[in-house]
Scaffold this motif. Structure first.
Motif, short mmCIF file in Angstrom:
data_model
loop_
_atom_site.label_atom_id
_atom_site.label_comp_id
_atom_site.label_asym_id
_atom_site.label_seq_id
_atom_site.Cartn_x
_atom_site.Cartn_y
_atom_site.Cartn_z
N THR A 1 -4.11 4.13 -1.47
CA THR A 1 -4.27 3.20 -2.59
C THR A 1 -3.26 2.07 -2.46
O THR A 1 -2.29 2.18 -1.71
CB THR A 1 -4.03 3.91 -3.94
N GLU A 2 -3.48 1.00 -3.18
CA GLU A 2 -2.42 0.00 -3.32
C GLU A 2 -1.29 0.62 -4.13
O GLU A 2 -1.49 1.58 -4.87
CB GLU A 2 -2.94 -1.23 -4.06
N THR B 1 -7.81 -1.29 0.86
CA THR B 1 -7.25 -1.37 -0.49
C THR B 1 -7.61 -2.68 -1.21
O THR B 1 -7.14 -2.92 -2.32
CB THR B 1 -5.72 -1.22 -0.45
N GLU C 1 0.75 0.70 -7.28
CA GLU C 1 0.26 0.34 -8.61
C GLU C 1 0.73 -1.05 -9.04
O GLU C 1 1.91 -1.36 -8.99
CB GLU C 1 0.74 1.36 -9.64
N ILE D 1 0.85 -1.20 0.00
CA ILE D 1 0.00 0.00 0.00
C ILE D 1 0.88 1.25 0.00
O ILE D 1 1.96 1.25 0.60
CB ILE D 1 -0.97 0.01 1.20
N ASP D 2 0.42 2.30 -0.67
CA ASP D 2 1.25 3.50 -0.83
C ASP D 2 1.00 4.47 0.32
O ASP D 2 0.59 5.62 0.14
CB ASP D 2 0.96 4.17 -2.17
N ARG E 1 -7.28 8.81 1.00
CA ARG E 1 -6.29 8.89 -0.09
C ARG E 1 -5.48 7.61 -0.31
O ARG E 1 -4.73 7.53 -1.28
CB ARG E 1 -5.32 10.04 0.20
#
Length: 225
Positions: free
Chosen positions: A91-92, A125, A94, A16-17, A89
């Protein structure tokens, strides 16, 4: 390297980012306390530590720079904005979900994050089902990264010898921990927080190779089957 029998993933900055969000929030909070860090230095020193080790390191810096201990509620104050940022905000990284789904070997998560935060972010996510029940927080072990305990715990849970496990990490503390556990380590540099200096530090810490994107990892995973 020999073909691994299992893959153990760090979470933050790998799956995850989240590290880029944490970096943004905590550097601003610490600057208000008189603790100013360049982003690259902050990542090098603190990324991969659990909350207790992170707080102890910040407290030492605060005493050295200001002559005062770090306020006891600093981590609590940061936790709210971190949760909010992740809620809105997060996200995984990419390509992560597709790469993980294509991996046929046993797999686990071994993270320095607290258990509730870890599971909630994986759920948010969409990644939790790919690993559950093998999601392990440093809350479960006596010593967090850079000690090997969480990686050894994950390998034991998977019933795979540590030297047959591949670990994927984005921090010096994580690479050090996985190497100490006897695992092969790939340094992942595809998170939004990574830069050239960070990649070099992973190699210096002992990463066996660098992986720049989950597409690259997926191609390598395909050679394991």
């Amino acid at each position: 390297m020999q073909t691994p029998a299992a893959v153990i993933f760090d979470c933050d900055g790998v799956l995850i980012d989240s590290e880029i969000l944490t970096l943004e929030i905590e550097i601003d909070l610490l600057a208000d306390r008189g603790l100013v860090y360049a982003p690259a230095d902050f990542l090098h020193r603190f990324m991969g530590l659990n909350d207790a080790a992170y707080h102890a390191a910040l407290d030492a810096d605060c005493r050295d720079r200001t002559g005062r201990p770090l306020p006891e509620d600093d981590l609590r104050q940061a936790r709210g904005p971190r949760w909010a940022a992740c809620h809105h905000r997060l996200t995984e990284v990419e390509g992560c979900a597709d790469a993980v789904a294509a991996l046929t070997l046993p797999k686990a998560v071994a993270s320095s994050s607290g258990a509730a935060f870890l599971r909630e972010n994986l759920r948010r996510t969409g990644l939790l089902p790919a690993f559950d029940p093998h999601v392990y927080s440093a809350d479960l072990v006596a010593r967090a990264k850079p000690h090997p305990d969480i990686f050894l715990h994950a390998a034991q849970a998977l019933v795979i010898a540590p030297d047959r496990c591949l670990a994927i990490e984005d921090s010096v503390n994580g690479v050090t921990a996985a190497r100490a556990a006897g695992m092969t380590v790939w340094g992942f540099v595809g998170g939004g927080h990574m830069d050239e200096a960070s990649a070099g530090r992973l190699v210096e810490a002992g990463a066996h190779r660098l992986v720049g994107h989950w597409r690259e990892a997926a191609a390598l995973f395909a050679t394991f089957s």
